[in-house]
Scaffold this motif. Structure first.
Motif, PDB file in Angstrom:
ATOM      1  N   GLY A 191     -25.507 -16.197  13.938  1.00  0.00           N
ATOM      2  CA  GLY A 191     -24.856 -15.747  15.161  1.00  0.00           C
ATOM      3  C   GLY A 191     -25.308 -16.523  16.376  1.00  0.00           C
ATOM      4  O   GLY A 191     -24.660 -16.507  17.415  1.00  0.00           O
ATOM      5  N   CYS A 192     -26.466 -17.207  16.283  1.00  0.00           N
ATOM      6  CA  CYS A 192     -26.957 -17.986  17.420  1.00  0.00           C
ATOM      7  C   CYS A 192     -26.349 -19.361  17.359  1.00  0.00           C
ATOM      8  O   CYS A 192     -26.797 -20.207  16.596  1.00  0.00           O
ATOM      9  CB  CYS A 192     -28.476 -18.081  17.371  1.00  0.00           C
ATOM     10  N   GLN A 193     -25.326 -19.602  18.133  1.00  0.00           N
ATOM     11  CA  GLN A 193     -24.626 -20.874  18.074  1.00  0.00           C
ATOM     12  C   GLN A 193     -25.411 -21.947  18.807  1.00  0.00           C
ATOM     13  O   GLN A 193     -26.126 -21.685  19.760  1.00  0.00           O
ATOM     14  CB  GLN A 193     -23.242 -20.752  18.714  1.00  0.00           C
ATOM     15  N   LYS A 194     -25.215 -23.178  18.347  1.00  0.00           N
ATOM     16  CA  LYS A 194     -25.809 -24.311  19.035  1.00  0.00           C
ATOM     17  C   LYS A 194     -25.131 -24.493  20.380  1.00  0.00           C
ATOM     18  O   LYS A 194     -23.986 -24.111  20.556  1.00  0.00           O
ATOM     19  CB  LYS A 194     -25.629 -25.584  18.190  1.00  0.00           C
ATOM     20  N   ASN A 195     -25.836 -25.111  21.317  1.00  0.00           N
ATOM     21  CA  ASN A 195     -25.227 -25.389  22.604  1.00  0.00           C
ATOM     22  C   ASN A 195     -24.051 -26.310  22.420  1.00  0.00           C
ATOM     23  O   ASN A 195     -24.152 -27.339  21.769  1.00  0.00           O
ATOM     24  CB  ASN A 195     -26.250 -26.048  23.549  1.00  0.00           C
ATOM     25  N   SER A 196     -22.884 -25.972  22.962  1.00  0.00           N
ATOM     26  CA  SER A 196     -21.724 -26.813  22.780  1.00  0.00           C
ATOM     27  C   SER A 196     -21.787 -28.022  23.688  1.00  0.00           C
ATOM     28  O   SER A 196     -22.343 -27.975  24.773  1.00  0.00           O
ATOM     29  CB  SER A 196     -20.440 -26.039  23.042  1.00  0.00           C
ATOM     30  N   GLU A 197     -21.240 -29.143  23.190  1.00  0.00           N
ATOM     31  CA  GLU A 197     -21.189 -30.374  23.951  1.00  0.00           C
ATOM     32  C   GLU A 197     -20.078 -30.285  24.980  1.00  0.00           C
ATOM     33  O   GLU A 197     -19.189 -29.453  24.887  1.00  0.00           O
ATOM     34  CB  GLU A 197     -20.921 -31.543  22.993  1.00  0.00           C
ATOM     35  N   PRO A 198     -20.079 -31.152  25.985  1.00  0.00           N
ATOM     36  CA  PRO A 198     -19.007 -31.140  26.979  1.00  0.00           C
ATOM     37  C   PRO A 198     -17.657 -31.312  26.314  1.00  0.00           C
ATOM     38  O   PRO A 198     -17.518 -32.021  25.324  1.00  0.00           O
ATOM     39  CB  PRO A 198     -19.358 -32.342  27.874  1.00  0.00           C
ATOM     40  N   SER A 199     -16.653 -30.658  26.852  1.00  0.00           N
ATOM     41  CA  SER A 199     -15.323 -30.677  26.256  1.00  0.00           C
ATOM     42  C   SER A 199     -14.738 -32.076  26.256  1.00  0.00           C
ATOM     43  O   SER A 199     -14.820 -32.808  27.241  1.00  0.00           O
ATOM     44  CB  SER A 199     -14.402 -29.741  27.036  1.00  0.00           C
ATOM     45  N   LEU A 200     -14.119 -32.438  25.107  1.00  0.00           N
ATOM     46  CA  LEU A 200     -13.469 -33.746  25.003  1.00  0.00           C
ATOM     47  C   LEU A 200     -12.207 -33.811  25.832  1.00  0.00           C
ATOM     48  O   LEU A 200     -11.757 -34.889  26.207  1.00  0.00           O
ATOM     49  CB  LEU A 200     -13.131 -34.027  23.532  1.00  0.00           C
ATOM     50  N   GLU A 201     -11.633 -32.643  26.113  1.00  0.00           N
ATOM     51  CA  GLU A 201     -10.369 -32.630  26.838  1.00  0.00           C
ATOM     52  C   GLU A 201     -10.517 -33.229  28.227  1.00  0.00           C
ATOM     53  O   GLU A 201      -9.619 -33.837  28.773  1.00  0.00           O
ATOM     54  CB  GLU A 201      -9.855 -31.191  26.948  1.00  0.00           C
ATOM     55  N   ASN A 202     -11.673 -33.015  28.838  1.00  0.00           N
ATOM     56  CA  ASN A 202     -11.865 -33.429  30.227  1.00  0.00           C
ATOM     57  C   ASN A 202     -12.652 -34.715  30.368  1.00  0.00           C
ATOM     58  O   ASN A 202     -12.983 -35.123  31.469  1.00  0.00           O
ATOM     59  CB  ASN A 202     -12.596 -32.310  30.994  1.00  0.00           C
ATOM     60  N   GLN A 203     -13.007 -35.344  29.261  1.00  0.00           N
ATOM     61  CA  GLN A 203     -13.810 -36.548  29.338  1.00  0.00           C
ATOM     62  C   GLN A 203     -13.157 -37.675  28.556  1.00  0.00           C
ATOM     63  O   GLN A 203     -13.269 -37.735  27.341  1.00  0.00           O
ATOM     64  CB  GLN A 203     -15.210 -36.278  28.785  1.00  0.00           C
ATOM     65  N   PRO A 204     -12.442 -38.565  29.234  1.00  0.00           N
ATOM     66  CA  PRO A 204     -11.871 -39.721  28.548  1.00  0.00           C
ATOM     67  C   PRO A 204     -12.970 -40.518  27.841  1.00  0.00           C
ATOM     68  O   PRO A 204     -14.070 -40.676  28.386  1.00  0.00           O
ATOM     69  CB  PRO A 204     -11.238 -40.529  29.690  1.00  0.00           C
ATOM     70  N   ILE A 205     -12.675 -40.972  26.660  1.00  0.00           N
ATOM     71  CA  ILE A 205     -13.670 -41.682  25.867  1.00  0.00           C
ATOM     72  C   ILE A 205     -13.282 -43.145  25.755  1.00  0.00           C
ATOM     73  O   ILE A 205     -12.135 -43.489  25.506  1.00  0.00           O
ATOM     74  CB  ILE A 205     -13.768 -41.064  24.459  1.00  0.00           C
ATOM     75  N   SER A 206     -14.252 -43.998  25.916  1.00  0.00           N
ATOM     76  CA  SER A 206     -14.007 -45.428  25.860  1.00  0.00           C
ATOM     77  C   SER A 206     -13.520 -45.832  24.483  1.00  0.00           C
ATOM     78  O   SER A 206     -13.975 -45.306  23.469  1.00  0.00           O
ATOM     79  CB  SER A 206     -15.304 -46.181  26.188  1.00  0.00           C
ATOM     80  N   ASN A 207     -12.596 -46.802  24.485  1.00  0.00           N
ATOM     81  CA  ASN A 207     -12.083 -47.306  23.213  1.00  0.00           C
ATOM     82  C   ASN A 207     -13.178 -47.959  22.379  1.00  0.00           C
ATOM     83  O   ASN A 207     -13.035 -48.127  21.179  1.00  0.00           O
ATOM     84  CB  ASN A 207     -10.967 -48.322  23.452  1.00  0.00           C
ATOM     85  N   SER A 208     -14.279 -48.342  23.027  1.00  0.00           N
ATOM     86  CA  SER A 208     -15.342 -49.036  22.310  1.00  0.00           C
ATOM     87  C   SER A 208     -16.245 -48.073  21.542  1.00  0.00           C
ATOM     88  O   SER A 208     -17.040 -48.501  20.718  1.00  0.00           O
ATOM     89  CB  SER A 208     -16.186 -49.851  23.292  1.00  0.00           C
ATOM     90  N   GLU A 209     -16.127 -46.776  21.816  1.00  0.00           N
ATOM     91  CA  GLU A 209     -16.955 -45.807  21.119  1.00  0.00           C
ATOM     92  C   GLU A 209     -16.445 -45.594  19.703  1.00  0.00           C
ATOM     93  O   GLU A 209     -15.257 -45.362  19.477  1.00  0.00           O
ATOM     94  CB  GLU A 209     -16.951 -44.470  21.872  1.00  0.00           C
ATOM     95  N   ILE A 210     -17.336 -45.681  18.724  1.00  0.00           N
ATOM     96  CA  ILE A 210     -16.950 -45.512  17.324  1.00  0.00           C
ATOM     97  C   ILE A 210     -17.407 -44.140  16.845  1.00  0.00           C
ATOM     98  O   ILE A 210     -18.592 -43.816  16.904  1.00  0.00           O
ATOM     99  CB  ILE A 210     -17.557 -46.619  16.441  1.00  0.00           C
ATOM    100  N   ILE A 211     -16.466 -43.336  16.408  1.00  0.00           N
ATOM    101  CA  ILE A 211     -16.745 -41.996  15.893  1.00  0.00           C
ATOM    102  C   ILE A 211     -16.749 -42.057  14.375  1.00  0.00           C
ATOM    103  O   ILE A 211     -15.720 -42.310  13.748  1.00  0.00           O
ATOM    104  CB  ILE A 211     -15.685 -40.984  16.383  1.00  0.00           C
ATOM    105  N   ALA A 212     -17.911 -41.841  13.783  1.00  0.00           N
ATOM    106  CA  ALA A 212     -18.056 -41.881  12.323  1.00  0.00           C
ATOM    107  C   ALA A 212     -17.978 -40.468  11.761  1.00  0.00           C
ATOM    108  O   ALA A 212     -18.710 -39.571  12.188  1.00  0.00           O
ATOM    109  CB  ALA A 212     -19.380 -42.533  11.942  1.00  0.00           C
ATOM    110  N   LEU A 213     -17.061 -40.259  10.819  1.00  0.00           N
ATOM    111  CA  LEU A 213     -16.874 -38.959  10.177  1.00  0.00           C
ATOM    112  C   LEU A 213     -16.687 -39.150   8.675  1.00  0.00           C
ATOM    113  O   LEU A 213     -16.068 -40.128   8.241  1.00  0.00           O
ATOM    114  CB  LEU A 213     -15.646 -38.239  10.745  1.00  0.00           C
ATOM    115  N   THR A 214     -17.200 -38.206   7.911  1.00  0.00           N
ATOM    116  CA  THR A 214     -16.997 -38.204   6.465  1.00  0.00           C
ATOM    117  C   THR A 214     -16.210 -36.951   6.080  1.00  0.00           C
ATOM    118  O   THR A 214     -16.529 -35.848   6.529  1.00  0.00           O
ATOM    119  CB  THR A 214     -18.342 -38.207   5.719  1.00  0.00           C
ATOM    120  N   VAL A 215     -15.193 -37.152   5.259  1.00  0.00           N
ATOM    121  CA  VAL A 215     -14.332 -36.056   4.816  1.00  0.00           C
ATOM    122  C   VAL A 215     -14.442 -35.909   3.307  1.00  0.00           C
ATOM    123  O   VAL A 215     -14.306 -36.888   2.571  1.00  0.00           O
ATOM    124  CB  VAL A 215     -12.862 -36.323   5.199  1.00  0.00           C
ATOM    125  N   TRP A 216     -14.683 -34.678   2.857  1.00  0.00           N
ATOM    126  CA  TRP A 216     -14.657 -34.378   1.432  1.00  0.00           C
ATOM    127  C   TRP A 216     -13.376 -33.629   1.091  1.00  0.00           C
ATOM    128  O   TRP A 216     -12.986 -32.688   1.779  1.00  0.00           O
ATOM    129  CB  TRP A 216     -15.838 -33.501   1.037  1.00  0.00           C
TER     130      TRP A 216
END
Length: 413
Positions: free
Chosen positions: A20-45
């Motif tokens: 029930g104790c959630q981690k602190n949430s990061e700033p919302s992506l909706e309001n923060q444009p992200i640079s095209n140079s940033e690489i987001i690594a994700l793994t999907v099972w």
């Protein structure tokens, strides 16, 4: 996709109160444009059979968000039934997004692998109530519903069976034997074996502790006793028209013509339809003879869910990807490519889904199904019991004693 509750629950349940104790949430992506140079690594099972589908969905996600980030998304095949075992081996470095069967939800929540869904009201509004229930613990959503079809029903080849024939398991066995063919059901899994006990008044389920089981499959009271079901199983196992086989054996038999009907699920609908063509049929499960009575076969119902690893290093993007995989459009695509029934209300109401023989059969069977909530001690005792029956009872032990042993294992602490 199926079906076996894993062994981690007793160890991990103690951590449930901490989730029930959630981690602190990061700033919302909706309001923060992200640079095209940033690489987001994700793994999907996801299931190996879903590879083509998931690659299409992932490509669509990359295109949708190409102006916000560069993505390095890796797909890895992972059985939905064994997802939790794999994840628990190294939770902090496990997949960011993963598909799993709903019976594993309690374990994942207890382990702290999942956190409550933030847009809960939207998910509840857009998905079938039963799917939402399957994705919830104590009325809190922890995963995103993906399919509403993880159950089983009867596939049959219309070249051999009429609509009257498929109402009776005994009739179907006799027809199969007369053509030197087989009807299949997997007895190595308690998931399917439940179908023979489920409507007899004999019960099995999870105790309030969320760990141990109750079970009366060895009852000597009531209109139908445990030995009545066991004897019916002995008779089936001895029938020339019956075969117990797993998913691989079922599909192989359908394709080579040796199996002309069987108990299975929608994940094989496309392959079965391809093999049988115009003779392809699907229906609710038939009745079988037990102590001279006709008993409607029962079934476990289940749902596939999408989870987001609470330890994901890119959890907000992982959440966006999970929402993308499970959205209405991609559930429709999943149905078109894999024949899997949507949990999304709009997708499930589409004309294409409503016309699907497999989905229609599943809906007909739902009247005789229940949500699977079983502790981990259920599976091995059932498999040991059925293995003895299939082998012709080489031990010579009477059926009541074998049932007592099975139930003792199922209900063990």
């Amino acid at each position: 996709m199926k079906r076996k509750t894993n062994r981690w629950l007793p160890v991990l349940l103690l951590t449930l109160c901490l989730t029930g104790c959630q981690k602190n949430s990061e700033p919302s992506l909706e309001n923060q444009p992200i640079s095209n140079s940033e690489i987001i690594a994700l793994t999907v099972w996801g299931a190996a059979e879903d590879e083509e589908l998931l690659r299409q969905i992932i490509d669509g996600f990359k295109a949708e968000y190409k102006d916000q980030a560069d993505f390095a998304i890796t797909y890895e095949p992972q059985s939905e039934s064994k997802c939790t075992d794999a994840l628990m081996a190294d939770l902090e470095n496990g997949a960011d997004v993963f598909a799993f069967a709903d019976d594993q939800l309690n374990t994942l929540v207890a382990a702290g692998a999942l956190e409550p869904i933030e847009n809960e009201e939207t998910v509840r509004r857009e998905n079938l109530p039963e799917a939402v229930l399957a994705a919830s613990v104590n009325n809190t959503l922890y995963a995103l519903p993906l399919t509403a079809d993880n159950g089983y029903f009867l596939y049959y080849n219309k070249q051999y069976f009429s609509e009257a024939d498929i109402k009776s398991w005994d009739q179907m066995l006799n027809i199969a034997a007369s053509h030197d063919k087989k009807i299949s059901m997997e007895w190595s899994s308690g998931w399917y074996v439940y179908s023979l006990f489920g409507n007899t008044g004999l019960t099995v389920g999870l105790n309030d502790d969320g760990i141990t089981n109750y079970c009366t499959w060895n009852s000597t009271d009531g209109a139908l006793k445990g030995t009545d079901v066991a004897q019916a199983m002995v008779d089936m196992a001895d029938h020339a028209g019956f075969v117990s086989t797993d998913d691989t054996g079922f599909l192989q038999g359908v394709q080579d013509g040796t199996i002309i009907a069987g108990v299975n699920g929608v994940w094989n609908a496309v392959a079965v339809q391809k093999a049988w063509g115009n003779h392809y049929g699907a229906a609710k499960l038939p009745s079988y003879t037990c102590a001279g009575q006709q008993v409607q076969m029962a079934s476990f119902s289940g749902y596939k869910l999408i989870g987001v690893n609470a330890y994901s290093k890119n959890r907000e993007w992982a959440t966006k990807l999970a929402e993308w995989i499970s959205n209405e459009k991609n559930q429709e695509l999943r149905f078109l490519l894999r024949g899997q029934g949507p949990s999304n209300i709009n997708a499930a109401a589409s004309e294409e889904v409503q016309k699907s023989p497999a989905i229609t059969a599943l809906l007909e069977q739902s009247e005789f199904s229940c949500l699977q909530r079983i502790g981990g001690n259920f599976w091995e005792p059932v498999s040991a019991f059925t293995a003895e029956i299939l082998a012709g009872n080489p031990s010579g032990e009477d059926l009541q004693a074998q049932l007592d042993t099975m139930v003792e294992g199922i209900t063990a602490p």
